[in-house]
Motif scaffolding. Structure first.
Motif, PDB file in Angstrom:
ATOM      1  N   SER A  85       0.823  -1.204   0.000  1.00  0.00           N
ATOM      2  CA  SER A  85       0.000   0.000   0.000  1.00  0.00           C
ATOM      3  C   SER A  85       0.860   1.257   0.000  1.00  0.00           C
ATOM      4  O   SER A  85       0.370   2.327  -0.335  1.00  0.00           O
ATOM      5  N   LEU A  86       2.124   1.130   0.383  1.00  0.00           N
ATOM      6  CA  LEU A  86       2.951   2.324   0.576  1.00  0.00           C
ATOM      7  C   LEU A  86       4.034   2.520  -0.466  1.00  0.00           C
ATOM      8  O   LEU A  86       4.630   3.588  -0.552  1.00  0.00           O
ATOM      9  N   ARG A  87       4.336   1.465  -1.273  1.00  0.00           N
ATOM     10  CA  ARG A  87       5.430   1.667  -2.228  1.00  0.00           C
ATOM     11  C   ARG A  87       4.841   1.904  -3.622  1.00  0.00           C
ATOM     12  O   ARG A  87       3.739   1.435  -3.920  1.00  0.00           O
ATOM     13  N   ILE A 106      11.285  -2.779   1.330  1.00  0.00           N
ATOM     14  CA  ILE A 106      10.916  -1.766   2.320  1.00  0.00           C
ATOM     15  C   ILE A 106      10.153  -0.665   1.598  1.00  0.00           C
ATOM     16  O   ILE A 106      10.403  -0.419   0.422  1.00  0.00           O
ATOM     17  N   PRO A 107       9.165  -0.060   2.251  1.00  0.00           N
ATOM     18  CA  PRO A 107       8.346   0.938   1.555  1.00  0.00           C
ATOM     19  C   PRO A 107       9.097   2.262   1.387  1.00  0.00           C
ATOM     20  O   PRO A 107       8.772   3.264   2.007  1.00  0.00           O
ATOM     21  N   HIS A 146      -1.715   5.312  -3.511  1.00  0.00           N
ATOM     22  CA  HIS A 146      -2.705   4.231  -3.518  1.00  0.00           C
ATOM     23  C   HIS A 146      -3.880   4.530  -2.595  1.00  0.00           C
ATOM     24  O   HIS A 146      -5.014   4.173  -2.898  1.00  0.00           O
ATOM     25  N   TYR A 147      -3.581   5.173  -1.468  1.00  0.00           N
ATOM     26  CA  TYR A 147      -4.669   5.505  -0.535  1.00  0.00           C
ATOM     27  C   TYR A 147      -5.614   6.509  -1.173  1.00  0.00           C
ATOM     28  O   TYR A 147      -6.826   6.427  -1.030  1.00  0.00           O
ATOM     29  N   PHE A 159      -2.891  -3.861  -7.539  1.00  0.00           N
ATOM     30  CA  PHE A 159      -2.528  -4.408  -6.233  1.00  0.00           C
ATOM     31  C   PHE A 159      -2.231  -3.336  -5.195  1.00  0.00           C
ATOM     32  O   PHE A 159      -2.526  -3.512  -4.022  1.00  0.00           O
ATOM     33  N   GLY A 160      -1.641  -2.220  -5.635  1.00  0.00           N
ATOM     34  CA  GLY A 160      -1.354  -1.153  -4.688  1.00  0.00           C
ATOM     35  C   GLY A 160      -2.637  -0.623  -4.068  1.00  0.00           C
ATOM     36  O   GLY A 160      -2.761  -0.482  -2.851  1.00  0.00           O
TER      37      GLY A 160
END
Lengths: 296, 309
Positions: free
Chosen positions: A58-60, A68-69, A76-77, A260-261
């Motif tokens: 969700s973060l990368r 690691i993000p 994505h949010y 997917f994100g």
């Protein structure tokens, strides 16, 4: 001579009165450290890696294969919240879960008090019926409930989900609440009656404040259960502006090319409220169940 | 465990009923009774009724009473028997593994150690996660584009583009693993609650008698947990039997209906095919199977107890 006799007697008394808790037990049998930390570490890995994985996605940025993000992005949010309609789903889920919470808590307070404080004809039959409802599969009620809700005009409204969630969660909440109320000594209530209170005032002023842990536990379970419910919402809600988060997620999962994100961000939005609520109540849960076991 | 055990009526001296309160308990229970009657009991009756009809919401013309035809069709429906077999396999594997892992976890977190309450919160947390969410999380792990398989392929294990959900055997174990992740905390929580009620005196007595760690587990811990294990496995078996959310979204019953449970078949009939009549017949059969299983399980576990004592 007398001192020799008295000394062991005194130590015996402290043994008997010691609360059965390992934390305060001075000479408990400690397991070797590795026997605790090795399995615990392995299990924590199994529990936490999936959580980390969804957070990572969700973060990368899309297309990144970093573990690691970093560089971090909240793109994505924004996509799920505005684009995929999660702002609406989130609101719907919150409204349904809160109404379910209030309905379940109030009804189980009323019924739990009746079960804990009164003997009445049909009480045993009621308990048996309540336990039997635990065996009724939700999936199997889809068809008849759909018909009922269509008849009374609740299909495609949040009320159908509120009613269905409340009815399915109520039996267990009711029995748990009766257990919590039974643990409060009736003498406290009686004292309030002597002071001139009626049943209702005695209940509100004496029992209710002591019932807080039980109410927190029961209302949290109602909230979590409703927040997570999928099948009823899938079956009873048709319009996208009525969807709850699980239904929204399931449609994202079903799309031909999954983003997917955005999916991961939607999952995080769905998981954060319940995990926070659960982290808060899990100690009440274990305590409540232990207290019940001691009594039962 | 109060939830699971037959609950005692309040003692007479604790009741001290006052005049004009004869109807109070009924009034307090009335809203619950009405809701349960309308939305649980009536639907159960109507499922039996619908099962005798051809009933498809999208094709109202051909609907009508057909007697036992749905049941006859069911007996010759290969998917019904396959789903029944898969349901059994699913329930036995899930409940067995969840019990063993949950018991182990409960024993570990019942010990005193630094960081225990944080560890408890963390290992219990998947319990609160929804089935659809579990699917979302594990799909990211299983998918060939986002999952572990490409990282494994990078270091030479397996090949690129593999997903465990394509093959029916690996799809089963992939679903089992995802459901374990969410299901083990249930047993851990219930068994931990019961572990905390074991009197320390029992362990002390066992130790005085020279019992080792394993012996204390077999002769003190396990007998104490017996009732909790019987009831929690039963509840969990019923729950896993009825569990639809995860399989519906993770495998959808596939590949090739190989992971189709009976309730999932019902849900597909209701949600996708809108075949309410046939779905109701499947529902009735699932009810009966669950009821027979539950009664037999409780009977058998009671027989075992009498044999022991």
């Amino acid at each position: 001579m007398t001192t020799l006799v008295e000394a062991p007697a005194a130590s015996e008394r402290t043994t008997v009165n010691r609360p059965p808790s390992r934390r305060t037990d001075p000479n408990h049998r400690r397991a070797p450290r590795w026997m605790i930390y090795t399995p615990l570490a392995l299990y924590l890995l199994f529990t936490l890696v999936p959580f980390y994985w969804i957070l990572l996605f969700s973060l990368r940025p899309a297309g990144s294969t970093s573990v690691i993000p970093w560089p971090i992005t909240f793109e994505h949010y924004k996509t799920v919240w505005d684009g995929a309609g999660f702002a609406v789903f989130f609101k719907n889920s919150v409204v349904i879960a809160l109404f379910t919470l209030f309905g379940t808590t109030i009804l189980s307070l009323l019924g739990g008090y009746a079960l804990a404080r009164f003997r009445f004809r049909g009480r045993g039959a009621f308990m048996v019926m309540t336990l039997c409802t635990q065996f009724i599969p939700g999936a199997m009620m889809l068809i008849p409930l759909f018909d009922i809700f269509r008849t009374i005009g609740l299909i495609n409204t949040p009320w159908s989900i509120v009613v269905a969630d409340t009815v399915f969660g109520l039996p267990l909440s009711l029995i748990m609440m009766a257990g919590f109320i039974r643990n409060i000594p009736i003498e406290l209530e009686e004292a309030s009656w002597v002071d001139g209170c009626g049943r209702l005032r005695g209940f509100l002023t004496v029992v209710l404040p002591l019932l807080r842990p039980g109410m927190v536990a029961i209302s949290s379970f109602a909230f979590i259960g409703s927040w997570n419910n999928f099948l009823f919402a899938l079956m009873f809600l048709n319009d996208q502006d009525q969807f709850t988060i699980p239904v929204g997620l399931s449609y994202m999962l079903g799309e031909y090319s999954v983003d997917f994100g955005a999916l991961a961000a939607g999952g995080v939005v769905a998981v954060v409220p319940v995990v926070l609520v659960f982290a808060y109540v899990q100690k009440f849960l274990v305590q409540g169940l232990s207290a019940g076991a001691v009594k039962g | 465990m109060a939830v699971l055990q037959a609950d005692p009526a309040p003692p007479v001296e604790a009741v001290r009923r006052r005049p004009r309160e004869r109807w109070t308990p009924y009034a307090l229970l009335a809203p619950t009774l009405v809701l349960v009657a309308v939305f649980l009991l009536y639907p159960i009756g109507s499922v039996v009724y619908y099962s005798l009809f051809k009933y498809n919401v999208t094709k109202p013309r051909s609907n009508g009473f057909i007697g036992l035809e749905n049941y006859q069709n069911m007996l010759s429906d290969q998917l019904f028997w396959d789903s029944l077999r898969f349901t059994t396999q699913w329930v036995v594997v899930e409940v067995g593994l969840q019990l063993v892992l949950g018991l182990g976890l409960a024993l570990v977190i019942n010990e005193t150690f630094v960081g225990r309450s944080l560890a408890r919160s963390l290992v219990f947390s998947p319990w609160a996660v929804a089935g659809v969410l579990t699917t979302t999380i594990w799909l990211l792990i299983y998918s060939p584009t986002t999952g572990f398989s490409r990282y494994l392929a990078d270091i030479g294990i397996g090949s690129y583009g593999e997903s465990p959900l394509i093959d029916s055997t690996s799809a089963f174990w992939a679903a089992v693993l995802a459901e374990l992740w969410r299901g083990v905390p249930f047993f851990a929580i219930l068994l931990l609650a019961d572990l905390q009620t074991i009197s320390q005196d029992l362990y002390e007595a066992a130790e005085v008698d020279g019992a080792g760690r394993m012996q204390r587990f077999w002769s003190v811990t396990l007998p104490h947990l017996r009732n909790a294990i019987v009831l929690s496995t039963l509840l969990r078996a019923v729950w896993e039997f009825n569990n639809v959310d995860l399989l519906y979204t993770l495998t959808g019953g596939g590949p090739g209906n190989s992971t189709m449970t009976l309730p999932l078949y019902v849900a597909r009939m209701a949600v996708d095919a809108k075949e309410f009549g046939y779905g109701s017949a499947l529902t009735v059969s699932a009810f009966l199977i669950l009821a027979i299983f539950s009664i037999a399980y409780l009977k058998l576990s009671r027989v075992g107890r009498e044999g022991q004592s």
